[in-house]
Design a protein around this motif. Structure first.
Motif, PDB file in Angstrom:
ATOM      1  N   PHE A   1     -76.867  29.674  55.688  1.00  0.00           N
ATOM      2  CA  PHE A   1     -76.741  30.396  54.416  1.00  0.00           C
ATOM      3  C   PHE A   1     -75.717  31.487  54.637  1.00  0.00           C
ATOM      4  CE2 PHE A   1     -77.819  33.975  51.743  1.00  0.00           C
ATOM      5  CZ  PHE A   1     -78.380  33.483  50.569  1.00  0.00           C
ATOM      6  N   ASP A   2     -74.634  31.484  53.867  1.00  0.00           N
ATOM      7  CA  ASP A   2     -73.592  32.486  54.073  1.00  0.00           C
ATOM      8  C   ASP A   2     -72.743  32.581  52.813  1.00  0.00           C
ATOM      9  OD1 ASP A   2     -71.357  34.029  54.874  1.00  0.00           O
ATOM     10  OD2 ASP A   2     -71.600  33.390  56.946  1.00  0.00           O
ATOM     11  N   PRO A   3     -72.807  33.695  52.103  1.00  0.00           N
ATOM     12  CA  PRO A   3     -72.032  33.829  50.874  1.00  0.00           C
ATOM     13  C   PRO A   3     -70.545  34.098  51.094  1.00  0.00           C
ATOM     14  CG  PRO A   3     -73.242  35.840  51.301  1.00  0.00           C
ATOM     15  CD  PRO A   3     -73.677  34.856  52.342  1.00  0.00           C
ATOM     16  N   ALA A   4     -70.169  34.527  52.305  1.00  0.00           N
ATOM     17  CA  ALA A   4     -68.781  34.895  52.576  1.00  0.00           C
ATOM     18  C   ALA A   4     -67.994  33.774  53.237  1.00  0.00           C
ATOM     19  CB  ALA A   4     -68.733  36.156  53.443  1.00  0.00           C
ATOM     20  N   VAL A   5     -68.624  33.057  54.160  1.00  0.00           N
ATOM     21  CA  VAL A   5     -67.979  31.939  54.848  1.00  0.00           C
ATOM     22  C   VAL A   5     -68.867  30.712  54.640  1.00  0.00           C
ATOM     23  CG1 VAL A   5     -67.129  31.024  57.035  1.00  0.00           C
ATOM     24  CG2 VAL A   5     -66.976  33.479  56.581  1.00  0.00           C
ATOM     25  N   PRO A   6     -68.501  29.801  53.761  1.00  0.00           N
ATOM     26  CA  PRO A   6     -69.374  28.665  53.447  1.00  0.00           C
ATOM     27  C   PRO A   6     -69.816  27.907  54.701  1.00  0.00           C
ATOM     28  CG  PRO A   6     -67.574  28.763  51.882  1.00  0.00           C
ATOM     29  CD  PRO A   6     -67.278  29.785  52.943  1.00  0.00           C
ATOM     30  N   PRO A   7     -71.119  27.705  54.860  1.00  0.00           N
ATOM     31  CA  PRO A   7     -71.625  26.989  56.040  1.00  0.00           C
ATOM     32  C   PRO A   7     -70.973  25.632  56.290  1.00  0.00           C
ATOM     33  CG  PRO A   7     -73.426  28.087  54.944  1.00  0.00           C
ATOM     34  CD  PRO A   7     -72.225  28.265  54.056  1.00  0.00           C
TER      35      PRO A   7
ATOM     36  N   MET B   1     -83.405  24.569  46.755  1.00  0.00           N
ATOM     37  CA  MET B   1     -83.624  25.982  46.460  1.00  0.00           C
ATOM     38  C   MET B   1     -83.340  26.814  47.707  1.00  0.00           C
ATOM     39  SD  MET B   1     -87.048  27.892  45.022  1.00  0.00           S
ATOM     40  CE  MET B   1     -86.950  26.938  43.511  1.00  0.00           C
ATOM     41  N   SER B   2     -82.671  27.959  47.522  1.00  0.00           N
ATOM     42  CA  SER B   2     -82.316  28.804  48.643  1.00  0.00           C
ATOM     43  C   SER B   2     -83.563  29.365  49.319  1.00  0.00           C
ATOM     44  CB  SER B   2     -81.419  29.951  48.163  1.00  0.00           C
ATOM     45  OG  SER B   2     -81.230  30.883  49.195  1.00  0.00           O
ATOM     46  N   VAL B   3     -83.480  29.561  50.627  1.00  0.00           N
ATOM     47  CA  VAL B   3     -84.599  30.138  51.355  1.00  0.00           C
ATOM     48  C   VAL B   3     -84.608  31.657  51.236  1.00  0.00           C
ATOM     49  CG1 VAL B   3     -84.713  28.258  53.005  1.00  0.00           C
ATOM     50  CG2 VAL B   3     -83.231  30.199  53.484  1.00  0.00           C
ATOM     51  N   PHE B   4     -83.553  32.249  50.654  1.00  0.00           N
ATOM     52  CA  PHE B   4     -83.469  33.692  50.475  1.00  0.00           C
ATOM     53  C   PHE B   4     -83.334  34.024  48.992  1.00  0.00           C
ATOM     54  CE2 PHE B   4     -81.519  33.034  54.714  1.00  0.00           C
ATOM     55  CZ  PHE B   4     -82.362  33.821  55.470  1.00  0.00           C
ATOM     56  N   GLU B   5     -83.926  35.136  48.602  1.00  0.00           N
ATOM     57  CA  GLU B   5     -83.658  35.659  47.265  1.00  0.00           C
ATOM     58  C   GLU B   5     -82.306  36.361  47.299  1.00  0.00           C
ATOM     59  OE1 GLU B   5     -86.704  38.155  45.778  1.00  0.00           O
ATOM     60  OE2 GLU B   5     -88.272  36.613  45.859  1.00  0.00           O
ATOM     61  N   HIS B   6     -81.505  36.133  46.293  1.00  0.00           N
ATOM     62  CA  HIS B   6     -80.164  36.727  46.275  1.00  0.00           C
ATOM     63  C   HIS B   6     -79.680  36.832  44.840  1.00  0.00           C
ATOM     64  CE1 HIS B   6     -78.120  32.919  45.252  1.00  0.00           C
ATOM     65  NE2 HIS B   6     -79.038  32.350  46.019  1.00  0.00           N
ATOM     66  N   GLY B   7     -78.627  37.575  44.646  1.00  0.00           N
ATOM     67  CA  GLY B   7     -78.078  37.761  43.312  1.00  0.00           C
ATOM     68  C   GLY B   7     -76.740  37.102  43.098  1.00  0.00           C
ATOM     69  N   PHE B   8     -76.364  36.175  43.962  1.00  0.00           N
ATOM     70  CA  PHE B   8     -75.073  35.514  43.825  1.00  0.00           C
ATOM     71  C   PHE B   8     -75.133  34.455  42.726  1.00  0.00           C
ATOM     72  CE2 PHE B   8     -75.419  36.759  48.334  1.00  0.00           C
ATOM     73  CZ  PHE B   8     -74.362  37.660  48.384  1.00  0.00           C
ATOM     74  N   PRO B   9     -74.043  34.244  42.011  1.00  0.00           N
ATOM     75  CA  PRO B   9     -74.029  33.217  40.959  1.00  0.00           C
ATOM     76  C   PRO B   9     -73.786  31.810  41.500  1.00  0.00           C
ATOM     77  CG  PRO B   9     -71.929  34.361  40.998  1.00  0.00           C
ATOM     78  CD  PRO B   9     -72.803  35.057  42.013  1.00  0.00           C
ATOM     79  N   PHE B  10     -74.013  31.621  42.765  1.00  0.00           N
ATOM     80  CA  PHE B  10     -73.853  30.317  43.424  1.00  0.00           C
ATOM     81  C   PHE B  10     -74.861  30.264  44.566  1.00  0.00           C
ATOM     82  CE2 PHE B  10     -71.014  33.346  45.415  1.00  0.00           C
ATOM     83  CZ  PHE B  10     -71.226  33.152  46.764  1.00  0.00           C
ATOM     84  N   ASP B  11     -75.050  29.106  45.129  1.00  0.00           N
ATOM     85  CA  ASP B  11     -75.988  28.920  46.229  1.00  0.00           C
ATOM     86  C   ASP B  11     -75.255  29.073  47.554  1.00  0.00           C
ATOM     87  OD1 ASP B  11     -77.882  28.131  48.052  1.00  0.00           O
ATOM     88  OD2 ASP B  11     -77.736  25.989  47.567  1.00  0.00           O
ATOM     89  N   PRO B  12     -75.488  30.151  48.323  1.00  0.00           N
ATOM     90  CA  PRO B  12     -74.795  30.320  49.604  1.00  0.00           C
ATOM     91  C   PRO B  12     -75.199  29.312  50.672  1.00  0.00           C
ATOM     92  CG  PRO B  12     -75.531  32.443  48.747  1.00  0.00           C
ATOM     93  CD  PRO B  12     -76.231  31.374  47.947  1.00  0.00           C
ATOM     94  N   ALA B  13     -76.137  28.413  50.360  1.00  0.00           N
ATOM     95  CA  ALA B  13     -76.427  27.298  51.258  1.00  0.00           C
ATOM     96  C   ALA B  13     -75.701  26.038  50.805  1.00  0.00           C
ATOM     97  CB  ALA B  13     -77.932  27.031  51.329  1.00  0.00           C
ATOM     98  N   TYR B  14     -75.146  26.093  49.612  1.00  0.00           N
ATOM     99  CA  TYR B  14     -74.328  25.016  49.050  1.00  0.00           C
ATOM    100  C   TYR B  14     -75.056  23.674  49.022  1.00  0.00           C
ATOM    101  CZ  TYR B  14     -70.848  28.642  49.450  1.00  0.00           C
ATOM    102  OH  TYR B  14     -70.181  29.835  49.325  1.00  0.00           O
ATOM    103  N   GLY B  15     -76.385  23.747  48.894  1.00  0.00           N
ATOM    104  CA  GLY B  15     -77.175  22.544  48.695  1.00  0.00           C
ATOM    105  C   GLY B  15     -77.235  21.595  49.863  1.00  0.00           C
ATOM    106  N   ARG B  16     -76.887  22.058  51.067  1.00  0.00           N
ATOM    107  CA  ARG B  16     -76.835  21.158  52.217  1.00  0.00           C
ATOM    108  C   ARG B  16     -77.903  21.504  53.246  1.00  0.00           C
ATOM    109  NH1 ARG B  16     -71.659  21.316  50.215  1.00  0.00           N
ATOM    110  NH2 ARG B  16     -70.409  19.411  50.397  1.00  0.00           N
ATOM    111  N   THR B  17     -78.516  20.490  53.782  1.00  0.00           N
ATOM    112  CA  THR B  17     -79.479  20.649  54.866  1.00  0.00           C
ATOM    113  C   THR B  17     -78.741  20.665  56.204  1.00  0.00           C
ATOM    114  OG1 THR B  17     -79.782  18.272  55.184  1.00  0.00           O
ATOM    115  CG2 THR B  17     -81.168  19.358  53.511  1.00  0.00           C
ATOM    116  N   LEU B  18     -79.463  21.027  57.254  1.00  0.00           N
ATOM    117  CA  LEU B  18     -78.856  21.029  58.587  1.00  0.00           C
ATOM    118  C   LEU B  18     -78.350  19.636  58.950  1.00  0.00           C
ATOM    119  CD1 LEU B  18     -78.155  22.306  61.301  1.00  0.00           C
ATOM    120  CD2 LEU B  18     -80.534  21.942  62.013  1.00  0.00           C
TER     121      LEU B  18
END
Length: 339
Positions: A283-289, A1-18
């Motif tokens: 977490f980045d919706p523009a440039v995938p982490p 689950m994302s650490v931020f509330e957002h309205g994107f139709p995808f996860d800007p963390a892309y399900g990956r941990t550090l």
């Protein structure tokens, strides 16, 4: 689950941990990757940049700010800003890249990372207030596709050359910084030979990763949320930035896979030998982490990591993160740029 509330139709963390992000490798390079970029660098160094400085526009934070123009590859005249110390000679120099929003003014690039410094803040071709040019789209989702049909015409390659030419212009204007290593000095390409540092974020981060391996005039660099890392993975990840335009283009033009490997920032990063501080985001919706971390992971020279909670996304604590990164950037360059 994302650490931020957002309205994107995808996860800007892309399900990956550090921990998972720190394991992502860089794509393999095409066989002629190094030769391709070395040839482009040599062509850029042959350009007579003929820098011209305009009247002083501003003075603040101990620096004087001027308009500047210079010639880049293809004979294109580009613009930007020249920053000089308020008094006395410059002891360090910087080339400072910008993001895909372009550069409309000097913004938060001034004050520079170190006092007693000079810098050039170029607007790369087609972008920003001073380098809009006919025939080159100024909108990010169109600019990133300009000339993408061939590695020889892709605008990203020319934007990298714009940074090299900007460095040449700065060294001509501030000759006390112009210490170009003699052949064989300092080891292989990419080892430090001068008092120049590079700073760039997002687009500027990706362009910096592509530029640094070949230009021995740079002693170190700092890349924030760098784009263009791990194109094969980026093509599989939805987003809202210029990468999404490339992803959509790829669906109808799969042959672009013959071009993109030459412009992979993670692949290029594996060739950088100078110290680099990378600030990727979780977490980045523009440039995938994953692409951002691939750039850091690929570095084989001295490297430092400063993890951001988010990039391209306003969030509580964002201003404090910016201040903390600025402080680490100052410390990084103070240690590595000699007077």
């Amino acid at each position: 689950m994302s650490v931020f509330e957002h309205g994107f139709p995808f996860d800007p963390a892309y399900g990956r941990t550090l921990d998972q992000l720190l394991t992502l490798p860089a794509p393999a390079a095409p066989p002629d990757f190094d030769a391709f970029w070395q040839e482009r660098y040599e062509a850029a160094r042959r350009v007579a940049t003929a820098p011209a400085v305009g009247p002083q526009e501003e003075e603040r934070d101990g620096f004087r700010i001027f308009g500047v123009s210079f010639t880049s590859v293809g004979g294109l005249r580009l613009g930007g800003w020249l920053v000089l110390p308020g008094d006395g000679p410059a002891e360090h120099g910087f080339v400072i890249g910008h993001g895909y929003g372009g550069r409309q003014d000097t913004g938060d690039a001034v004050p520079l990372p170190l006092p007693r410094s000079a810098a050039i803040l170029p607007c790369v071709r087609g972008l920003g207030a001073r380098s809009r040019r006919p025939g080159i789209p100024g909108e990010a989702d169109l600019h990133v596709l300009h000339g993408i049909g061939s590695r020889d015409t892709y605008v990203i390659g020319d934007c990298v050359a714009d940074l090299w030419c900007a460095a040449s212009a700065l060294l001509e204007l501030v000759p006390e910084l112009a210490r170009d290593p003699e052949p064989g000095e300092g080891g292989e390409a990419g080892t430090p030979g001068g008092r120049l540092g590079y700073v760039g974020g997002s687009l500027g981060g990706g362009l910096g990763a592509l530029a640094l391996p070949w230009d021995r005039r740079f002693a170190c660099g700092q890349l924030t949320v760098p784009t263009f890392g791990d194109h094969p993975l980026r093509l599989a990840l939805p987003g809202v930035g210029s990468g999404e335009a490339v992803r959509k283009y790829y669906r109808d033009h799969p042959e672009v896979l013959d071009v993109l490997p030459y412009f992979d920032a993670a692949t290029a990063a594996s060739r950088i030998r100078v110290p680099v501080l990378v600030a990727p985001a979780l977490f980045d919706p523009a440039v995938p982490p994953p692409g951002q971390f691939a750039v850091y992971n690929a570095l084989t020279g001295p490297r430092e990591l400063h993890v951001l909670r988010a990039g391209h996304f306003e969030h509580a604590g964002g201003e404090q993160e910016t201040k903390e990164l600025a402080a680490e950037r100052r410390s990084f360059f103070a240690e590595r740029l000699s007077a």
